[in-house]
Structures are given as structure tokens and as C-alpha cells.
Design a protein around this motif. Structure first.
Motif, mmCIF file in Angstrom:
data_model
loop_
_atom_site.group_PDB
_atom_site.id
_atom_site.type_symbol
_atom_site.label_atom_id
_atom_site.label_comp_id
_atom_site.label_asym_id
_atom_site.label_seq_id
_atom_site.Cartn_x
_atom_site.Cartn_y
_atom_site.Cartn_z
ATOM 1 N N TYR A 248 57.067 -61.255 115.964
ATOM 2 C CA TYR A 248 57.726 -60.142 115.271
ATOM 3 C C TYR A 248 59.198 -60.373 114.950
ATOM 4 N N GLY A 249 59.754 -61.508 115.361
ATOM 5 C CA GLY A 249 61.120 -61.841 114.960
ATOM 6 C C GLY A 249 62.203 -61.076 115.672
ATOM 7 N N SER A 250 61.879 -60.336 116.725
ATOM 8 C CA SER A 250 62.888 -59.608 117.488
ATOM 9 C C SER A 250 62.412 -59.466 118.927
ATOM 10 N N SER A 251 63.315 -59.040 119.792
ATOM 11 C CA SER A 251 62.910 -58.792 121.167
ATOM 12 C C SER A 251 61.995 -57.576 121.224
ATOM 13 N N ILE A 252 61.222 -57.472 122.275
ATOM 14 C CA ILE A 252 60.280 -56.365 122.397
ATOM 15 C C ILE A 252 61.017 -55.025 122.479
ATOM 16 N N PHE A 253 62.163 -54.992 123.169
ATOM 17 C CA PHE A 253 62.922 -53.742 123.289
ATOM 18 C C PHE A 253 63.557 -53.358 121.953
ATOM 19 N N SER A 254 64.118 -54.332 121.237
ATOM 20 C CA SER A 254 64.706 -54.039 119.917
ATOM 21 C C SER A 254 63.645 -53.538 118.945
ATOM 22 N N PHE A 255 62.462 -54.140 118.999
ATOM 23 C CA PHE A 255 61.347 -53.704 118.159
ATOM 24 C C PHE A 255 61.012 -52.240 118.448
ATOM 25 N N PHE A 256 60.916 -51.895 119.727
ATOM 26 C CA PHE A 256 60.592 -50.527 120.128
ATOM 27 C C PHE A 256 61.684 -49.552 119.678
ATOM 28 N N GLN A 257 62.939 -49.922 119.899
ATOM 29 C CA GLN A 257 64.049 -49.057 119.499
ATOM 30 C C GLN A 257 64.088 -48.858 117.984
ATOM 31 N N MET A 258 63.876 -49.923 117.228
ATOM 32 C CA MET A 258 63.919 -49.835 115.769
ATOM 33 C C MET A 258 62.904 -48.824 115.254
ATOM 34 N N HIS A 259 61.679 -48.903 115.755
ATOM 35 C CA HIS A 259 60.641 -47.995 115.277
ATOM 36 C C HIS A 259 60.833 -46.580 115.826
ATOM 37 N N LYS A 260 61.393 -46.447 116.991
ATOM 38 C CA LYS A 260 61.723 -45.117 117.514
ATOM 39 C C LYS A 260 62.775 -44.456 116.634
ATOM 40 N N MET A 261 63.772 -45.222 116.194
ATOM 41 C CA MET A 261 64.819 -44.671 115.332
ATOM 42 C C MET A 261 64.303 -44.411 113.911
ATOM 43 N N ASP A 262 63.322 -45.206 113.460
ATOM 44 C CA ASP A 262 62.679 -44.898 112.179
ATOM 45 C C ASP A 262 61.936 -43.567 112.261
ATOM 46 N N LEU A 263 61.310 -43.306 113.409
ATOM 47 C CA LEU A 263 60.629 -42.032 113.613
ATOM 48 C C LEU A 263 61.640 -40.893 113.662
ATOM 49 N N ALA A 264 62.781 -41.124 114.297
ATOM 50 C CA ALA A 264 63.837 -40.101 114.345
ATOM 51 C C ALA A 264 64.316 -39.761 112.938
ATOM 52 N N LEU A 265 64.486 -40.804 112.099
ATOM 53 C CA LEU A 265 64.919 -40.576 110.719
ATOM 54 C C LEU A 265 63.876 -39.768 109.958
ATOM 55 N N LYS A 266 62.612 -40.048 110.218
ATOM 56 C CA LYS A 266 61.533 -39.301 109.570
ATOM 57 C C LYS A 266 61.618 -37.812 109.937
ATOM 58 N N TYR A 267 61.865 -37.510 111.207
ATOM 59 C CA TYR A 267 61.999 -36.116 111.643
ATOM 60 C C TYR A 267 63.223 -35.453 111.015
ATOM 61 N N LEU A 268 64.327 -36.195 110.913
ATOM 62 C CA LEU A 268 65.547 -35.638 110.329
ATOM 63 C C LEU A 268 65.348 -35.290 108.851
ATOM 64 N N ASN A 269 64.626 -36.162 108.144
ATOM 65 C CA ASN A 269 64.432 -35.959 106.705
ATOM 66 C C ASN A 269 63.332 -34.959 106.374
#
Length: 306
Positions: A248-269
């Protein structure tokens, strides 16, 4: 299975999956394909090449997998999460493919044979050196990179129009978009040193795919930790971190954080929920920490959206 030659569309409905497959030949040696599939069961398969059919095709694919992230809060419901990636595969690649029950996958794929690649990519003075090296390197058979690139989102919207809003795929528009696709791929590969080859044994790759699926379907919770995944999937912490980054080209924690923040952006929008409510739902006890993490991935604070 149904084939509509006029629309250049194949429709399949099997015990394993249901899907639509659009295809169009743009020119000799160059094809554009669009597939949309829903998986009814967990599925894994390995490509088998017919010796009587051409198998000298490269593939550059733009892939979106949708899954549902579980929540116990009725206000949120099960959020649909997207995992976006770009991949490159060389002729004869026989990597095992894995798909999970209820996941939805959309792919836009450029197929081109070696003659087309030699003439239009390797024979072009504008092709970046890194791209030429990738084609020549016999050890790089398959590479993959997860992204959240807005340029690819714009391209995807235009591809949807070219494939779905006409009686059959719009060949002229797809020719234009194929060049745009190649340009974006060149830029992404040139910029991302983490764009790596995932040369893993099938059992190791399956473990990583299962871990990724568990991460994506539990974004509302806290990160379970390397030790948890290591024990649960019987893989050493060191190998887990190495293999996950290779795929996946990133650490497992960074991957998890990235998608968690994408979900946060979805809720905000897409909702009227308060920032504090979103932070709590995503297992952040501290709104300030949530806001700082959000800014790290999106360049703005959550308050800039509300």
C-alpha cells in the motif's frame, strides 16, 4: 452472461459476483476497459493465460473499492468508505487477486501491447526516465499506490461520462482521457518514491489484504495496534510493517489515519453534525488532537468546513 456488442458491454451474474464490463478499442494495440462489480462472497483467483491468445499487454488501472465502516451510532449509519489506488502490471503477471464479500469495485484500465508501448511510451522523448526504467526493470512486474488525488477524481468523473452517458463508449473522448490518464500516472510515479513493487507470496498477500479489510471496516474505532494484527494474523511485527508498506505504499498506521480523516471529511461535507460529534464518533476524546490530525491530511482545520 450477456454480451451487447452494440454497447460494447458484457454483463455477468454468478454465485460469486455481479458486474458490468465495458470495453472499447481506441487504436491498434490500445484498449480502455471499465468494470463495475459487486462481490457476493469472498473471492480469490489467479490469472491463467491462454497460449493461443495474445498475452503481451501491459495494464495501468485506476481502482476504487467501496466497503462499509461499522458504527453503533444511529446518527451516522454505516458509512461507505472508498479505497483508491493506481496500479501497473506487466504482461504475464499472475499475482493472486482477493476480493471481500459485499465490497464494490470500479476499475478503469488502459490495456496496451508491447508494440504500442515501444512506439508511444519507450519511443517518446517526453517519457520520464523513471517510467522507462519501470518498463525495463524485469523485477518490477506489479506495482500499486494508494492515493487521494483530486486530479484522479476529476478524471474518474470524465470517464464515467465517456462510458455511461452515450449509447456506447465514446472512443474520441476516451482517446483524450487515455493521454490524461498516462500523464497523471507519470506524475504520480515520478513524485512518489513509495510507489513500490509488491512481490509477496500468496499467503502473505492474503494476510495483508485481510488486515486492510479489517482496517477499512472499522474506521470508527481506535487503531488496534501492530501487536494485535501480528498476533491475530500470525505474522511478525517486522514482516507485517514491511509487507503492508510494500502493498500500500505507506505504514499501516498512516494508512488507517488517512482513511479515517477521509471519512471525517465526508461527514463534514455531507452532514450537519458538529465537529465534536464527528471527533467522538471517530474515537477521538480530544477535539484538538482530531483537528490537528485532520489538518495533517487535508491541509485545513475541520472548522474551515463548518
Amino acid at each position: 452472461m450477456n454480451h451487447n456488442a452494440e454497447k460494447q458491454l458484457i454483463q455477468a451474474d454468478t454465485p460469486f459476483m455481479k458486474g458490468d464490463f465495458y470495453y472499447t478499442e481506441l487504436e491498434d494495440g490500445l484498449w480502455f476497459l471499465n468494470t463495475k462489480q459487486v462481490y457476493k462472497n469472498n473471492v480469490s483467483f489467479k490469472p491463467i493465460y491462454d497460449q493461443f491468445l495474445p498475452s503481451d499487454y501491459y495494464v495501468i488501472a485506476l481502482n476504487t473499492v467501496q466497503s462499509k465502516s461499522k458504527t453503533q451510532n444511529y446518527k451516522f449509519g454505516d458509512a461507505v468508505i472508498e479505497n483508491n489506488s493506481v496500479s501497473f502490471s506487466k504482461p504475464g503477471n499472475d499475482d493472486v487477486n482477493y476480493h471481500f464479500k459485499n465490497s464494490r469495485e470500479t476499475m478503469y484500465m488502459l490495456y496496451f501491447n508491447e508494440a504500442w508501448a515501444n512506439k508511444n511510451i519507450l519511443g517518446s522523448p517526453s517519457t520520464p526516465t523513471a517510467i522507462e526504467s519501470m518498463f525495463i526493470d524485469t523485477h518490477q512486474v506489479f506495482i500499486n499506490y494508494c492515493h487521494s488525488n483530486l486530479s484522479f477524481q476529476k478524471l474518474t468523473n470524465n470517464l464515467i461520462n465517456a462510458f455511461e452517458n452515450f449509447e456506447k463508449p465514446n472512443t474520441f473522448l476516451l482517446k483524450v482521457l487515455s493521454l490524461e490518464f498516462l500523464g497523471l500516472f507519470y506524475n504520480l510515479f515520478d513524485e512518489k518514491t513509495g510507489f513500490v513493487s509488491a512481490d509477496l507470496a500468496s499467503d502473505s498477500l492474503l494476510k495483508i489484504k485481510k488486515i486492510e479489510h479489517e482496517l477499512m471496516t472499522n474506521l470508527h474505532g481506535k487503531f488496534l495496534g501492530i501487536d494485535y494484527f501480528s498476533k491475530e494474523y500470525k505474522i511478525s511485527p517486522t514482516k507485517l510493517k514491511q509487507d503492508f508498506k510494500a502493498v500500500y505504499g505507506s505504514s499501516i498506521f498512516s494508512f488507517f489515519q488517512m482513511h479515517k480523516m477521509d471519512l471525517a471529511l465526508k461527514y463534514l461535507n455531507d452532514s450537519d453534525l458538529k465537529i465534536k460529534e464527528i471527533a467522538q464518533e471517530l474515537s477521538y476524546e480530544n477535539v484538538s488532537k482530531f483537528s490537528n490530525t485532520f489538518k495533517k491530511f487535508h491541509g485545513k482545520l475541520p472548522s474551515d468546513y463548518k
